[in-house]
Design a protein around this motif. Sequence first.
Motif, PDB file in Angstrom:
ATOM      1  N   ASP A   1     -16.866 -14.518 -62.323  1.00  0.00           N
ATOM      2  CA  ASP A   1     -17.074 -13.388 -62.604  1.00  0.00           C
ATOM      3  C   ASP A   1     -17.871 -12.764 -63.992  1.00  0.00           C
ATOM      4  O   ASP A   1     -19.071 -12.108 -64.365  1.00  0.00           O
TER       5      ASP A   1
ATOM      6  N   SER B   1     -23.853  -3.396 -57.766  1.00  0.00           N
ATOM      7  CA  SER B   1     -22.432  -3.423 -58.221  1.00  0.00           C
ATOM      8  C   SER B   1     -21.818  -4.564 -58.138  1.00  0.00           C
ATOM      9  O   SER B   1     -21.798  -5.364 -57.327  1.00  0.00           O
ATOM     10  N   VAL B   2     -20.887  -4.950 -59.645  1.00  0.00           N
ATOM     11  CA  VAL B   2     -20.813  -5.325 -59.842  1.00  0.00           C
ATOM     12  C   VAL B   2     -19.374  -5.494 -59.969  1.00  0.00           C
ATOM     13  O   VAL B   2     -18.711  -4.766 -60.628  1.00  0.00           O
TER      14      VAL B   2
ATOM     15  N   PHE C   1     -21.673  -2.628 -64.182  1.00  0.00           N
ATOM     16  CA  PHE C   1     -20.386  -3.909 -64.308  1.00  0.00           C
ATOM     17  C   PHE C   1     -19.319  -3.465 -65.054  1.00  0.00           C
ATOM     18  O   PHE C   1     -19.335  -2.272 -65.604  1.00  0.00           O
TER      19      PHE C   1
ATOM     20  N   GLN D   1     -21.434 -11.554 -64.895  1.00  0.00           N
ATOM     21  CA  GLN D   1     -21.831 -10.033 -65.608  1.00  0.00           C
ATOM     22  C   GLN D   1     -22.924 -10.971 -67.286  1.00  0.00           C
ATOM     23  O   GLN D   1     -23.365  -9.891 -67.157  1.00  0.00           O
TER      24      GLN D   1
END
Length: 166
Positions: free
Chosen positions: A13, A159-160, A121, A17
């Motif tokens: 993650d 979209s994360v 994010f 990011q």
Amino acid sequence: MTETPPDSLIPYDEIVQEALRAVVGRVLGQVVAGGGTLPGTHHFYITFKTAAPGVSVPPELRARFPDEMTIVLQNKFWDLVVREDAFSVGLSFNQIPAKLEVPFSAITAFVDPAVDFGLQFQAMVADDDDNDHDPDNDGAERDGTSRITSSEEGSNVVSVDFGKKK
């Protein structure tokens, strides 16, 4: 029967990011390299957490936007400077000039509506509120899963959404 995936020892993650934030830095860097003007009809909406570490905005703007604010880089901005970890820019708010300093880690969204491109994010802030639940998190916080989705309709919004392991 569904098995729970094992905990990862690799911080995927954080890596994703960081890579997405590098896209924002690279795009802003190209604007600087191009003389500080946006090419064609490009313009940017940049949303960031105003209380994030390293963010510098005038006190009156922080009072108006204590959590998050969106700035627009289009026609009237100046002194855009891009560093590895942040950018600074001059903007006018109600005809009052202001200089903003925004670390890339504080950014929550970057959109270029001219070409239907956007990134969203999580702001990288301290985990003081581990028990808070985000209803928009689609269950990721509860089950610890990570999701990368693109919106329907063929747009270029990425979209994360990475949940926290409890």
